[in-house]
Motif scaffolding. Structure first.
Motif, PDB file in Angstrom:
ATOM      1  N   GLU A 286      36.021  60.837  14.454  1.00  0.00           N
ATOM      2  CA  GLU A 286      36.939  61.715  15.187  1.00  0.00           C
ATOM      3  C   GLU A 286      37.629  62.731  14.276  1.00  0.00           C
ATOM      4  N   VAL A 287      37.748  62.403  12.984  1.00  0.00           N
ATOM      5  CA  VAL A 287      38.502  63.274  12.077  1.00  0.00           C
ATOM      6  C   VAL A 287      37.650  63.769  10.914  1.00  0.00           C
ATOM      7  N   ALA A 288      36.358  63.500  10.952  1.00  0.00           N
ATOM      8  CA  ALA A 288      35.468  63.956   9.884  1.00  0.00           C
ATOM      9  C   ALA A 288      35.546  65.466   9.751  1.00  0.00           C
ATOM     10  N   GLY A 289      35.554  65.930   8.494  1.00  0.00           N
ATOM     11  CA  GLY A 289      35.630  67.364   8.214  1.00  0.00           C
ATOM     12  C   GLY A 289      37.015  67.842   7.850  1.00  0.00           C
ATOM     13  N   LEU A 290      38.028  66.979   8.001  1.00  0.00           N
ATOM     14  CA  LEU A 290      39.396  67.359   7.650  1.00  0.00           C
ATOM     15  C   LEU A 290      39.498  67.547   6.140  1.00  0.00           C
ATOM     16  N   PRO A 291      40.000  68.689   5.671  1.00  0.00           N
ATOM     17  CA  PRO A 291      40.060  68.950   4.224  1.00  0.00           C
ATOM     18  C   PRO A 291      40.965  67.956   3.494  1.00  0.00           C
ATOM     19  N   ILE A 292      40.609  67.616   2.253  1.00  0.00           N
ATOM     20  CA  ILE A 292      41.412  66.723   1.426  1.00  0.00           C
ATOM     21  C   ILE A 292      41.489  67.269  -0.002  1.00  0.00           C
ATOM     22  N   ASP A 293      42.460  66.739  -0.746  1.00  0.00           N
ATOM     23  CA  ASP A 293      42.647  67.158  -2.131  1.00  0.00           C
ATOM     24  C   ASP A 293      42.418  66.024  -3.120  1.00  0.00           C
ATOM     25  N   GLN A 294      42.569  64.785  -2.654  1.00  0.00           N
ATOM     26  CA  GLN A 294      42.513  63.646  -3.575  1.00  0.00           C
ATOM     27  C   GLN A 294      41.926  62.424  -2.879  1.00  0.00           C
ATOM     28  N   VAL A 295      41.255  61.593  -3.676  1.00  0.00           N
ATOM     29  CA  VAL A 295      40.762  60.299  -3.199  1.00  0.00           C
ATOM     30  C   VAL A 295      41.196  59.239  -4.212  1.00  0.00           C
ATOM     31  N   VAL A 296      41.750  58.147  -3.711  1.00  0.00           N
ATOM     32  CA  VAL A 296      42.133  57.021  -4.564  1.00  0.00           C
ATOM     33  C   VAL A 296      41.374  55.785  -4.091  1.00  0.00           C
ATOM     34  N   ILE A 297      40.646  55.162  -5.003  1.00  0.00           N
ATOM     35  CA  ILE A 297      39.907  53.938  -4.704  1.00  0.00           C
ATOM     36  C   ILE A 297      40.445  52.841  -5.604  1.00  0.00           C
ATOM     37  N   GLY A 298      41.153  51.880  -5.028  1.00  0.00           N
ATOM     38  CA  GLY A 298      41.770  50.812  -5.807  1.00  0.00           C
ATOM     39  C   GLY A 298      42.872  50.149  -5.018  1.00  0.00           C
ATOM     40  N   SER A 299      43.837  49.549  -5.697  1.00  0.00           N
ATOM     41  CA  SER A 299      45.034  48.908  -5.155  1.00  0.00           C
ATOM     42  C   SER A 299      44.837  47.421  -4.893  1.00  0.00           C
ATOM     43  N   CYS A 300      45.933  46.750  -4.481  1.00  0.00           N
ATOM     44  CA  CYS A 300      45.864  45.323  -4.159  1.00  0.00           C
ATOM     45  C   CYS A 300      45.094  45.098  -2.875  1.00  0.00           C
ATOM     46  N   GLY A 303      40.788  46.953  -4.517  1.00  0.00           N
ATOM     47  CA  GLY A 303      40.407  47.210  -5.899  1.00  0.00           C
ATOM     48  C   GLY A 303      39.546  46.117  -6.492  1.00  0.00           C
ATOM     49  N   ARG A 304      38.940  45.307  -5.617  1.00  0.00           N
ATOM     50  CA  ARG A 304      38.135  44.182  -6.090  1.00  0.00           C
ATOM     51  C   ARG A 304      36.689  44.606  -6.316  1.00  0.00           C
ATOM     52  N   ILE A 305      35.885  43.683  -6.840  1.00  0.00           N
ATOM     53  CA  ILE A 305      34.530  44.058  -7.253  1.00  0.00           C
ATOM     54  C   ILE A 305      33.674  44.512  -6.074  1.00  0.00           C
ATOM     55  N   GLN A 306      33.826  43.903  -4.911  1.00  0.00           N
ATOM     56  CA  GLN A 306      33.075  44.358  -3.744  1.00  0.00           C
ATOM     57  C   GLN A 306      33.407  45.811  -3.430  1.00  0.00           C
ATOM     58  N   ASP A 307      34.678  46.164  -3.564  1.00  0.00           N
ATOM     59  CA  ASP A 307      35.107  47.536  -3.289  1.00  0.00           C
ATOM     60  C   ASP A 307      34.493  48.513  -4.283  1.00  0.00           C
ATOM     61  N   MET A 308      34.458  48.097  -5.555  1.00  0.00           N
ATOM     62  CA  MET A 308      33.858  48.945  -6.579  1.00  0.00           C
ATOM     63  C   MET A 308      32.358  49.148  -6.300  1.00  0.00           C
ATOM     64  N   ARG A 309      31.694  48.076  -5.896  1.00  0.00           N
ATOM     65  CA  ARG A 309      30.255  48.155  -5.613  1.00  0.00           C
ATOM     66  C   ARG A 309      29.970  49.073  -4.424  1.00  0.00           C
ATOM     67  N   ILE A 397      45.716  59.446   4.202  1.00  0.00           N
ATOM     68  CA  ILE A 397      44.838  58.845   5.202  1.00  0.00           C
ATOM     69  C   ILE A 397      44.306  57.547   4.613  1.00  0.00           C
ATOM     70  N   LEU A 398      44.640  56.426   5.243  1.00  0.00           N
ATOM     71  CA  LEU A 398      44.176  55.126   4.755  1.00  0.00           C
ATOM     72  C   LEU A 398      42.749  54.888   5.209  1.00  0.00           C
ATOM     73  N   ALA A 399      41.921  54.364   4.312  1.00  0.00           N
ATOM     74  CA  ALA A 399      40.506  54.198   4.623  1.00  0.00           C
ATOM     75  C   ALA A 399      39.888  53.100   3.773  1.00  0.00           C
ATOM     76  N   SER A 400      38.681  52.735   4.103  1.00  0.00           N
ATOM     77  CA  SER A 400      37.906  51.761   3.341  1.00  0.00           C
ATOM     78  C   SER A 400      37.299  52.423   2.109  1.00  0.00           C
ATOM     79  N   PRO A 401      36.814  51.630   1.149  1.00  0.00           N
ATOM     80  CA  PRO A 401      36.126  52.210  -0.008  1.00  0.00           C
ATOM     81  C   PRO A 401      34.917  53.058   0.385  1.00  0.00           C
ATOM     82  N   ALA A 402      34.212  52.672   1.432  1.00  0.00           N
ATOM     83  CA  ALA A 402      33.043  53.440   1.866  1.00  0.00           C
ATOM     84  C   ALA A 402      33.449  54.817   2.356  1.00  0.00           C
ATOM     85  N   VAL A 403      34.471  54.875   3.183  1.00  0.00           N
ATOM     86  CA  VAL A 403      34.952  56.166   3.690  1.00  0.00           C
ATOM     87  C   VAL A 403      35.534  56.992   2.551  1.00  0.00           C
ATOM     88  N   ALA A 404      36.291  56.360   1.660  1.00  0.00           N
ATOM     89  CA  ALA A 404      36.908  57.086   0.546  1.00  0.00           C
ATOM     90  C   ALA A 404      35.842  57.700  -0.359  1.00  0.00           C
TER      91      ALA A 404
END
Length: 418
Positions: A286-300, A303-309, A397-404
């Protein structure tokens, strides 16, 4: 009338045969947690109250993770205060720079949380450990001080919401999508002071990392805690980590719940939370294409190994868009090392991402990724309140590692399935 998982754990800790929702109890604690922001306040209250020793040096954990490695003089002073207290009282589980990680990823990894235990932490996302079948919840620094001194804390026994999971997650859908979907349905106060208890055949398909993510964000629905049943995956995770006896509890068949929410994992789509509340959810398409400036992948939260993979799998052989800054933060040193061994760090760096030592950093607008006025980030963190990651006119915008990861490559909010 039967008891829920949480009520059974609290009854044991209080030395009672039975407890009911709304009952006030005093419970024995298995672990008391603090970080570099909340522990100094607790230390001040501890000393002001005249306490001279902790109840058990092995059952206190102090993790320097929020503003560390120290970003300024004030954060250095706070860490120094926590460090001196830990040394004075010979705190066994003190984690400083180089050994530390983001606390809610680090403590389970170190075997400090186990099924059936009662854990309090001076950080709201202490509810993470419910993934292991523990009762864990956030408290204030004054309660942390009392907990460190006495090994006790009082609770009002929570009522519960039952969340029944059916089916199985589809490709590019993860635990983050589950919890964002749930918060979108019940709202940020939909589980206020309630235990969110997950059940159903869909639980078995979730990895432990998925469960940690889901429990972590129970507080974002107002929950007192989030908790999963103990199964083979739980026991496999704690095997070799937890070196003490522990007891798993199951809800009684006639346990009473305030309500039930059913989530079909088969039909769940990648989901995001738009500014400025975690309940403001939409499917990513529904919101794909919205411009962004930064992506953060991590946190409590992620930020685990599955997320990194997951992130590396999407970013491999590609480049971060020129209009985007991408910061990747493994949650612990162990995750960092494993990611190195698997070549994930090389993928991130070749893609043009910055890789950080473990830290909470940008999640709370601390460092390693604060935003300026008018900027927008896609982040795998857990809160998108006004000003959470910098300027009050920035957006998260909060998202999963895949979306990020997909968004970092596309230069805008992107659906990883596209």
């Amino acid at each position: 009338m039967g008891m829920t998982m949480t009520q059974k754990i609290l009854a044991r800790a209080a030395g009672l045969d039975k407890v009911e929702a709304g009952q006030l109890i005093e419970a024995k604690l298995d672990l008391v947690l603090g970080n570099d922001i909340t522990t100094p306040v607790a230390i001040t209250e501890f000393e002001k109250a005249g306490f001279t020793q902790v109840f058990d040096k092995d059952k206190i954990a102090i993790v320097l993770d929020h503003y560390t490695p120290c970003k300024d003089i004030k954060s250095a002073q706070l860490c120094k205060q926590a460090r001196e207290f830990a040394h004075k009282h010979a705190i066994t589980n003190f984690f400083d720079v180089g050994q530390m990680g983001v606390e809610h990823a680090l403590l389970p990894e170190k075997g400090l949380c186990a099924p059936g235990e009662v854990i309090i932490g001076a950080d709201s996302h202490t509810c993470t450990y419910g993934a292991l079948g523990a009762f864990s919840t956030g408290i204030g620094s004054t309660d942390m001080a009392a907990g460190m001194a006495t090994g006790l804390s009082w609770f009002r026994v929570p009522s519960a919401i039952k969340v029944t999971l059916t089916g199985k997650l589809q490709p590019h859908v993860s635990g983050k999508d589950v919890i964002l979907h749930l918060i979108g349905r019940i709202g940020v106060d939909g589980a206020l002071y309630k235990s969110i208890e997950f059940t159903g055949e869909g639980v078995s398909s979730l990895s432990m990392d998925d469960r940690f993510t889901i429990s972590n964000m129970a507080i974002e629905a107002g929950g007192k805690n989030g908790i999963f049943p103990v199964d083979e995956k739980t026991m496999e995770y704690i095997n070799g980590r937890v070196n003490r006896p522990c007891e798993a509890f199951q809800a009684d068949p006639d346990a009473v719940y305030d309500s039930e929410v059913v989530i079909d994992l088969n039909t769940l789509e990648p989901t995001v939370a738009m500014p400025h509340l975690p309940e403001n959810t939409k499917v990513v398409s529904e919101v794909a294409g919205l411009p962004i400036d930064q992506v953060v992948i991590g946190s409590c939260t992620n930020g685990r190994i599955q997320d990194m993979r997951i992130a590396a799998g999407i970013m491999k052989g590609k480049k971060v868009a020129s209009n985007v800054r991408c910061v990747v933060i493994p949650a612990t040193q162990e995750v960092y090392m494993q990611a190195m061994k698997e070549g994930l760090m090389e993928i991130f760096i070749q893609a043009g991402a910055a890789v950080s030592t473990p830290t909470c950093g940008p999640c709370l607008g601390g460092h390693m990724g604060c935003m300026a006025e008018g900027e927008r980030a896609v982040s795998t963190t857990n809160r998108n309140f006004v000003g959470r990651m910098g300027h009050v006119e920035s957006e998260i915008i909060l998202a999963s590692p895949a979306v990020a990861a997909a968004s970092a490559i596309a230069g805008c909010v992107a659906d990883p399935r596209a």
